[in-house]
Design a protein around this motif. Sequence first.
Motif, PDB file in Angstrom:
ATOM      1  N   ALA A  33      33.483   8.099   0.236  1.00  0.00           N
ATOM      2  CA  ALA A  33      32.731   6.976   0.757  1.00  0.00           C
ATOM      3  C   ALA A  33      32.902   6.777   2.189  1.00  0.00           C
ATOM      4  N   LEU A 107      29.333   6.918  -1.851  1.00  0.00           N
ATOM      5  CA  LEU A 107      29.368   5.293  -1.449  1.00  0.00           C
ATOM      6  C   LEU A 107      29.071   5.366   0.157  1.00  0.00           C
ATOM      7  N   ILE A 109      29.070   2.176   2.569  1.00  0.00           N
ATOM      8  CA  ILE A 109      29.320   0.555   2.608  1.00  0.00           C
ATOM      9  C   ILE A 109      29.118   0.400   4.273  1.00  0.00           C
ATOM     10  N   ARG A 155      25.563   4.916  -4.297  1.00  0.00           N
ATOM     11  CA  ARG A 155      25.344   3.660  -3.971  1.00  0.00           C
ATOM     12  C   ARG A 155      25.365   3.065  -2.546  1.00  0.00           C
ATOM     13  N   VAL A 157      25.827   0.020   0.059  1.00  0.00           N
ATOM     14  CA  VAL A 157      25.966  -1.696   0.096  1.00  0.00           C
ATOM     15  C   VAL A 157      25.904  -2.200   1.550  1.00  0.00           C
ATOM     16  N   THR A 263      31.743  -6.960  -2.388  1.00  0.00           N
ATOM     17  CA  THR A 263      31.268  -5.277  -1.875  1.00  0.00           C
ATOM     18  C   THR A 263      31.685  -4.341  -2.885  1.00  0.00           C
ATOM     19  N   ALA A 267      29.563  -1.950  -5.298  1.00  0.00           N
ATOM     20  CA  ALA A 267      29.513  -0.236  -5.176  1.00  0.00           C
ATOM     21  C   ALA A 267      30.038   0.251  -6.563  1.00  0.00           C
ATOM     22  N   THR A 268      30.270  -0.552  -7.624  1.00  0.00           N
ATOM     23  CA  THR A 268      31.054   0.315  -8.557  1.00  0.00           C
ATOM     24  C   THR A 268      30.597  -0.395 -10.105  1.00  0.00           C
TER      25      THR A 268
END
Length: 325
Positions: A33, A107, A109, A155, A157, A263, A267-268
């Motif tokens: 991430a 990920l 973010i 993903r 976010v 968040t 993400a999950t």
Amino acid sequence: MANADQVPVNSGFHAKSTGAEVLAEIDLAGKTAVVTGGYSGLGLETVRALANKGATVIVPVRSPEKAAETLATISGDVTALPMDLSDNRSIARFAGQVAEELSGLDLLINNAGIMACPLERVGPGWESQFGVNHMGHFALTKALMGLLAAAEAPRVVSLSSTGHKISPIRWDDIQYETSEYDKWQAYGQAKTANALFANALSRRLKVTNGLAFSVHPGGIFTPLQRHLPKEEMIALGWLGEDGEPSELAKQGFKTPEQGCSTTLWAATSPLLEGKAGVYCEDCDIAAPTDMYSPTARFFGVNAHATDDDAAERLWSVSEALLEVA
């Protein structure tokens, strides 16, 4: 056209759920991430929760000294690399370093941001809130698209805010070049941009089975408020006359541990499969704003932040701005 998937899914979590609770049944071992703004406030708690569940986390940092001190409180595989969201060359260098170290990115973010600050210019003259909150993350995401495409079901976010309700995109003068600057309107525009960005990005990730979402983390006292004088926070009802959190804030605001939960849910959560581009709040997909509700200012998502056409228009505008940066 509004996103038809903008309907709550009854996640089982709530406004005060913590990040640890959201990830309780999630295993992130082997996942990687990148978390912007990951060394303070919500970002720090997001990194902590991800690392605790086994993820390898890379944190772009503008202040290495401050980052080293705060990230030292986290046990797990966490690395800091230099990057400044207001500097496109810095973003490119960071993306290059990450590409050398990773074969894929699970990920991303986009958490960092600034709020209600005085008028400043970044990059080639962009208004700073739009420039940092949106364009910096736009440039970073574009630079990392190859790594995202190489991951299995990645993903992204994007942290938006209920502040998106303040303003849609000001298409005629995004950078406040001809109109008087309003720090809150500029913040609202930037948060709308964050939501529209996730909407448009979701279509570009679809070919690699990726998903993108925007989230409103909730009201939280973090360094985000650093540009607001005490008197203004009192006027907003966030602080009492004594400078301490007001009763309103105590009831409605979240802790950073609670604030990172939406968040992490975005993400999950498997409940978001097939729900590309939606705006989330309180660990669920947000409902469209009920304009007749007395809480319309605080809950739900306004149509201008979920409009597919506006999202595509913003993507085109952003690409053009990036080309001349």
